[in-house]
Write a protein that holds these residues in place. Structure first.
Motif, PDB file in Angstrom:
ATOM      1  N   SER A 209       0.844  -1.191   0.000  1.00 25.01           N
ATOM      2  CA  SER A 209       0.000   0.000   0.000  1.00 25.01           C
ATOM      3  C   SER A 209       0.880   1.241   0.000  1.00 25.01           C
ATOM      4  O   SER A 209       1.997   1.222   0.528  1.00 25.01           O
ATOM      5  N   VAL A 210       0.369   2.280  -0.589  1.00 26.77           N
ATOM      6  CA  VAL A 210       1.058   3.568  -0.614  1.00 26.77           C
ATOM      7  C   VAL A 210       0.077   4.622  -0.135  1.00 26.77           C
ATOM      8  O   VAL A 210      -1.033   4.732  -0.670  1.00 26.77           O
ATOM      9  N   GLN A 211       0.481   5.370   0.878  1.00 29.72           N
ATOM     10  CA  GLN A 211      -0.385   6.406   1.419  1.00 29.72           C
ATOM     11  C   GLN A 211       0.450   7.651   1.703  1.00 29.72           C
ATOM     12  O   GLN A 211       1.682   7.585   1.787  1.00 29.72           O
ATOM     13  N   PRO A 212      -0.193   8.809   1.830  1.00 28.82           N
ATOM     14  CA  PRO A 212       0.569  10.008   2.209  1.00 28.82           C
ATOM     15  C   PRO A 212       1.265   9.797   3.545  1.00 28.82           C
ATOM     16  O   PRO A 212       0.798   9.039   4.406  1.00 28.82           O
ATOM     17  N   ALA A 213       2.388  10.439   3.735  1.00 31.11           N
ATOM     18  CA  ALA A 213       3.180  10.280   4.966  1.00 31.11           C
ATOM     19  C   ALA A 213       2.495  11.011   6.109  1.00 31.11           C
ATOM     20  O   ALA A 213       2.890  12.116   6.511  1.00 31.11           O
ATOM     21  N   GLU A 214       1.454  10.403   6.633  1.00 34.24           N
ATOM     22  CA  GLU A 214       0.720  10.954   7.766  1.00 34.24           C
ATOM     23  C   GLU A 214       0.179   9.811   8.611  1.00 34.24           C
ATOM     24  O   GLU A 214       0.063   8.672   8.156  1.00 34.24           O
ATOM     25  N   CYS A 215      -0.138  10.098   9.836  1.00 32.22           N
ATOM     26  CA  CYS A 215      -0.685   9.090  10.742  1.00 32.22           C
ATOM     27  C   CYS A 215      -2.213   9.181  10.737  1.00 32.22           C
ATOM     28  O   CYS A 215      -2.770  10.264  10.528  1.00 32.22           O
ATOM     29  N   PRO A 216      -2.925   8.061  10.953  1.00 30.62           N
ATOM     30  CA  PRO A 216      -2.408   6.714  11.227  1.00 30.62           C
ATOM     31  C   PRO A 216      -1.986   5.986   9.950  1.00 30.62           C
ATOM     32  O   PRO A 216      -2.371   6.372   8.859  1.00 30.62           O
ATOM     33  N   VAL A 217      -1.208   4.919  10.142  1.00 25.44           N
ATOM     34  CA  VAL A 217      -0.728   4.099   9.038  1.00 25.44           C
ATOM     35  C   VAL A 217      -1.658   2.906   8.880  1.00 25.44           C
ATOM     36  O   VAL A 217      -1.975   2.222   9.861  1.00 25.44           O
ATOM     37  N   GLU A 218      -2.103   2.674   7.635  1.00 19.46           N
ATOM     38  CA  GLU A 218      -3.025   1.559   7.368  1.00 19.46           C
ATOM     39  C   GLU A 218      -2.223   0.269   7.207  1.00 19.46           C
ATOM     40  O   GLU A 218      -2.013  -0.232   6.103  1.00 19.46           O
ATOM     41  N   ASP A 219      -1.748  -0.272   8.359  1.00 23.26           N
ATOM     42  CA  ASP A 219      -0.874  -1.446   8.277  1.00 23.26           C
ATOM     43  C   ASP A 219      -1.524  -2.732   8.752  1.00 23.26           C
ATOM     44  O   ASP A 219      -1.159  -3.810   8.300  1.00 23.26           O
ATOM     45  N   ILE A 220      -2.487  -2.663   9.639  1.00 23.66           N
ATOM     46  CA  ILE A 220      -3.196  -3.867  10.095  1.00 23.66           C
ATOM     47  C   ILE A 220      -4.689  -3.598   9.979  1.00 23.66           C
ATOM     48  O   ILE A 220      -5.181  -2.568  10.430  1.00 23.66           O
ATOM     49  N   GLY A 221      -5.399  -4.549   9.361  1.00 27.95           N
ATOM     50  CA  GLY A 221      -6.841  -4.389   9.213  1.00 27.95           C
ATOM     51  C   GLY A 221      -7.203  -3.857   7.844  1.00 27.95           C
ATOM     52  O   GLY A 221      -6.369  -3.700   6.950  1.00 27.95           O
ATOM     53  N   ASP A 226      -9.331   6.888   1.684  1.00 31.31           N
ATOM     54  CA  ASP A 226      -9.437   6.958   0.234  1.00 31.31           C
ATOM     55  C   ASP A 226      -8.170   7.516  -0.404  1.00 31.31           C
ATOM     56  O   ASP A 226      -8.085   7.671  -1.619  1.00 31.31           O
ATOM     57  N   LYS A 227      -7.151   7.794   0.424  1.00 26.94           N
ATOM     58  CA  LYS A 227      -5.878   8.278  -0.098  1.00 26.94           C
ATOM     59  C   LYS A 227      -4.884   7.143  -0.304  1.00 26.94           C
ATOM     60  O   LYS A 227      -3.764   7.373  -0.753  1.00 26.94           O
ATOM     61  N   VAL A 228      -5.261   5.926   0.009  1.00 27.73           N
ATOM     62  CA  VAL A 228      -4.359   4.781  -0.056  1.00 27.73           C
ATOM     63  C   VAL A 228      -4.563   4.055  -1.379  1.00 27.73           C
ATOM     64  O   VAL A 228      -5.693   3.791  -1.781  1.00 27.73           O
ATOM     65  N   ILE A 229      -3.463   3.726  -2.062  1.00 25.79           N
ATOM     66  CA  ILE A 229      -3.527   2.832  -3.216  1.00 25.79           C
ATOM     67  C   ILE A 229      -2.873   1.516  -2.806  1.00 25.79           C
ATOM     68  O   ILE A 229      -1.890   1.508  -2.057  1.00 25.79           O
ATOM     69  N   SER A 230      -3.433   0.414  -3.274  1.00 26.24           N
ATOM     70  CA  SER A 230      -2.968  -0.887  -2.792  1.00 26.24           C
ATOM     71  C   SER A 230      -3.070  -1.940  -3.877  1.00 26.24           C
ATOM     72  O   SER A 230      -3.888  -1.841  -4.795  1.00 26.24           O
ATOM     73  N   GLN A 231      -2.223  -2.954  -3.750  1.00 24.17           N
ATOM     74  CA  GLN A 231      -2.241  -4.135  -4.619  1.00 24.17           C
ATOM     75  C   GLN A 231      -1.946  -5.363  -3.769  1.00 24.17           C
ATOM     76  O   GLN A 231      -1.089  -5.321  -2.880  1.00 24.17           O
ATOM     77  N   THR A 232      -2.639  -6.456  -4.066  1.00 27.41           N
ATOM     78  CA  THR A 232      -2.266  -7.738  -3.492  1.00 27.41           C
ATOM     79  C   THR A 232      -1.229  -8.385  -4.400  1.00 27.41           C
ATOM     80  O   THR A 232      -1.205  -8.147  -5.613  1.00 27.41           O
ATOM     81  N   PHE A 233      -0.356  -9.218  -3.823  1.00 22.19           N
ATOM     82  CA  PHE A 233       0.665  -9.880  -4.646  1.00 22.19           C
ATOM     83  C   PHE A 233       1.132 -11.158  -3.975  1.00 22.19           C
ATOM     84  O   PHE A 233       0.975 -11.352  -2.759  1.00 22.19           O
ATOM     85  N   LEU A 234       1.707 -12.020  -4.801  1.00 23.60           N
ATOM     86  CA  LEU A 234       2.351 -13.237  -4.317  1.00 23.60           C
ATOM     87  C   LEU A 234       3.850 -13.199  -4.614  1.00 23.60           C
ATOM     88  O   LEU A 234       4.674 -13.238  -3.724  1.00 23.60           O
TER      89      LEU A 234
END
Length: 790
Positions: A209-221, A226-234
């Motif tokens: 995931s890539v998000q602006p450098a601000e808290c909180p961090v979307e790391d668990i859950g 809506d500012k986060v872009i994300s991809q699943t990968f293997l």
């Protein structure tokens, strides 16, 4: 009741509440000054809490990593440990043991599958806090458990928190131990960058995931911002990171899911122990420069205009050669004008029919069908059986209708395809732009199946290269229609009698429709590549069906002008094909394949009988009677087929279609749309092959220009199919599995192999279209009554 009476009661009640035992009341808090790198063993219960206070010398490139774990035998999901971390600007918290859900329940009453983790390790967010200062970090541990619970706390200062372009970084991540790093944009160069990810493990579903450098961090859950872009990968992934307004830096976050179901489609159980330790290598590269976009766009346009230049040069050469031949013919006619009757030559000065030998006419008349076999009365013209069911069928027998009527009939093809394109294309464009807008706003890059390793963003388009490479279809479709227009003008300069008496009857509605379909294929393919997925793949294939059908109809119309299907029936049939395709894509089960098998066979049988009896079989109430009549006449006396050549060709086509239909119902390919396209293309290719073979059998030959175009078309097709088979994405699989197929660009650091497929397949279709357009040009001097029908 009076207030002076209530007051003593209230006071007594409060005193009782203070002295009464309360298990939730925190009687004791142990406060410890913490040191980084020291492991703390803590025992807590509902009466004892624990606070550890750290002082972090905060720098731009350092963060605090906090690891908390509970002794496995003492973990209690009902009364977990509550970890609260207080910093200057943010408070973070989590439970021990940490419970993570695998997925949402799919059935009513089903319990949510979940996994319990006894250890959690997190990087504490310090964004927005003052740099080069000492910051307090307080870790508080509490629980509602009556029994003592033992746990461990370790705080460390991590350096090299900020990553840069170039170096490769290797990390290890687990579901309860995510990791994230900071990337800062160069203030002098705010161009996008590309984050590349690689892992030696093709398991453990992960997310970047890539998000602006601000808290909180979307790391668990679940991701909630809506500012986060994300991809699943293997195994691999690639994320294009754009500069975000108001943010000079972004966080790059790596997490591992508790189950592989999001990436593999099933909850795979692998011989891998706990914890799920995912090894990840990542690096950042500068995105391609603007000059690369310019060169790539010019290269695509140059490829298409190469065909324009080639067509102009070939057209000029053929025009000069025809002009020289006409001059030689006129000279020959002037020398022999007085003795023309003696040598049997009739001069026709306009058009290509400059010399016609009467002795040849006599021979052709003797070789043609004896007119005594045909009733010459008016009712004979109305009864199609009289002239269509002859054993030696000529083109004149299949062109009884007036040219003006046939011209209007075939002109409807170009108008129908224009109407279909408008009413089909506009909703498609609206839908795919909505997809793109949703992708940009949600940040969920699992929605669209791009080749992320070679996705070149421009404006709202995530993979502009895949969209723009379809320009060749559009430009070559326009060129083809321009050639048809020039050919039509040249044709109508000939005398009407000559146009109707010699050569294959020319009707230009179908060729215009072919060019229009080629251009629309480019537009629809571009729409599909705005956000490629299984939901809109039919946009890419719809006009491919039309292209295959148009070539077949064009060849059939050349020898069967009177009985070729009307435009409305042809497009109604193609609409049915698309409907069946949609059902096959949505419900790829035997419940669809078995009806499709019988429908396929019935359609082929009807078309076979329609062609075999030269259009005398109609799909109406009389069809049963007609079939009975033809059965008695053909099979009742066990006679050989009346039309042996036609019977053999149609039998071969039926066998091929039976084989394809059986393959489909037995194997049930997962990509129903591509299978349907293969059915149409196989029939088209086989009919083209038979048409060429029959021209050679009847000693008509194939014009040199058509032969060269066919060779070029086949060459383009072979290379294009090889590139198409590379499979850079696969929307049948999950997004993570599809990313395993992604590959780097191969042309100008901009186009991938699928883009090359677009270029080459457009050239292949264009060459084949021209070959079909010119394939009977060598019959321009042959009387229509002597041209064979097959």
């Amino acid at each position: 009741m009076r207030s002076d009476v209530l007051y003593p009661i209230v006071v007594v009640t409060q005193l009782i509440a203070l002295v009464a035992p309360n298990h939730n009341f925190k009687a004791k808090t142990d406060i410890v000054d913490g040191e980084f790198g020291t492991l703390y063993n803590v025992t807590v219960n509902n009466n004892t809490s624990y606070d550890i206070e750290f002082l972090h010398p905060h720098t731009e490139n350092s963060v605090v990593r906090l690891t908390t774990s509970v002794v496995e035998d003492e973990a209690d999901v009902e009364n977990p440990l509550q970890i609260v971390v207080r910093q200057q600007l943010i408070v973070q918290s989590w439970n021990l043991p940490l419970v993570m859900n695998h997925r949402r329940p799919t059935k009513k009453g089903e319990k949510t599958p979940r996994t319990m983790f006894n250890s959690v390790s997190k990087t504490l967010c310090s964004a927005g806090q003052e740099v080069n200062s000492t910051l307090p970090v307080t870790v508080e541990v509490t629980t509602f458990s009556v029994a003592d619970v033992e746990m461990h706390i370790l705080a460390e200062v991590l350096l090299n928190f900020t990553v840069s372009i170039g170096p490769h970084y290797n990390i290890f991540v687990t579901p309860s131990s995510p990791a994230y790093y900071e990337y800062r944009f160069d203030k002098e160069n705010l161009m996008p960058v590309t984050l590349y990810i690689n892992s030696p493990q093709n398991y453990y579903c992960s997310k970047v995931s890539v998000q602006p450098a601000e808290c909180p961090v979307e790391d668990i859950g679940e991701v909630t911002s809506d500012k986060v872009i994300s991809q699943t990968f293997l195994k691999s992934a690639a994320v294009t990171i754009n500069y975000m307004l108001s943010y000079d830096a972004v966080f790059i976050i790596f997490t591992v899911a508790p189950s592989d179901i999001s990436c593999a489609g099933i909850a795979r159980i692998l011989p891998i122990g706990e914890p799920k330790l995912k090894e990840v290598e990542f690096w950042i590269e500068a995105h391609v420069e603007g000059s690369v976009y310019t060169y790539a766009i010019l290269a695509a346009l140059g490829y298409s205009f190469f065909f324009y230049l080639s067509a102009a040069l070939v057209g000029l050469f053929m025009h000069l050669r025809a002009k020289r031949r006409n001059q030689q013919t006129e000279t020959f006619d002037s020398l022999n004008d007085d003795g023309a009757d003696e040598i049997g030559v009739v001069s026709v000065r306009s058009g290509p029919m400059a010399v016609i030998n009467r002795s040849d006419e006599d021979d052709d008349q003797n070789n043609s069908e004896d007119l005594s076999e045909i009733d010459t009365l008016q009712d004979a013209e109305e009864n199609k059986d009289v002239y269509r069911l002859k054993s030696n069928l000529k083109l004149a027998d299949m062109c009884k209708k007036s040219n003006s009527k046939l011209r209007k009939k075939y002109a409807l093809y170009k108008w129908n395809i224009a109407i279909v394109s408008i009413f089909y294309g506009l909703p498609v464009i609206q839908l795919v732009l909505t997809y793109q807008q949703y992708l940009n706003s949600s940040g969920d890059e699992d929605i669209c199946y791009y080749n992320f390793q070679c996705a070149r963003k421009l404006g709202p388009f995530y993979a502009f290269n895949n969209v723009f490479s379809n320009i060749s279809y559009v430009l070559l479709g326009i060129l083809f229609n321009l050639i048809v227009y020039l050919r039509q003008r040249q044709h109508y300069k000939l005398p009407k009698a000559q146009r109707e008496a010699y050569g294959i009857p020319q009707f230009y509605g179908l060729p215009y429709a072919m060019g229009w379909a080629l251009g629309m294929e480019g537009i629809m393919s571009a729409c599909y590549h705005v956000c490629p997925s299984s939901n809109n793949f039919q946009f890419d294939t719809a006009f491919m069906y039309v292209l295959g059908a148009m070539i077949t109809i064009r060849l059939f119309q050349s020898r069967h002008p009177d009985i070729t299907s009307k435009a409305e029936f042809a497009f109604l049939f193609l609409g049915g094909v698309i409907l069946v395709t949609v059902l096959g894509v949505l419900f790829n089960t035997l419940a669809v394949w078995i009806p499709f098998f019988f429908l396929h066979i019935l359609v082929i049988l009807y078309l076979t009988l329609k062609i075999y009896y030269a259009g005398n079989l109609k799909l109406d109430g009389s069809i049963i009677q007609s079939l009975r009549h033809y059965y008695v006449s053909e099979c009742g006396k066990c006679n050989p087929p009346t039309f042996k050549m036609r019977f053999g060709l149609l039998a071969a086509i039926n066998l091929i279609n039976l084989g394809v239909a059986l393959y489909g119902v037995i194997k049930r390919p997962s990509d129903f749309a591509t299978f349907m396209l293969a059915v149409i293309v196989v029939n088209m290719m086989f009919y083209c092959f038979l048409y060429i073979c029959l021209k050679c059998k009847y000693k008509e030959g194939v014009p040199v220009i058509s032969s060269l175009l066919l060779v070029a078309g086949i060459g383009f097709t072979c290379v294009a199919l090889y590139l198409f088979a590379q499979h850079l994405t696969d929307w049948i699989e999950t997004p993570a599995l599809s990313r395993n197929l992604n590959k780097d660009c191969v042309i100008l650091d901009f186009y991938d192999t699928h883009d090359a497929w677009h270029f080459l397949s457009a050239g292949a279709i264009f060459c084949i279209f021209l070959a079909v357009l010119f394939i009977d040009d060598n019959l321009q001097k042959k009387p229509i009554k002597n041209i064979d029908v097959f």
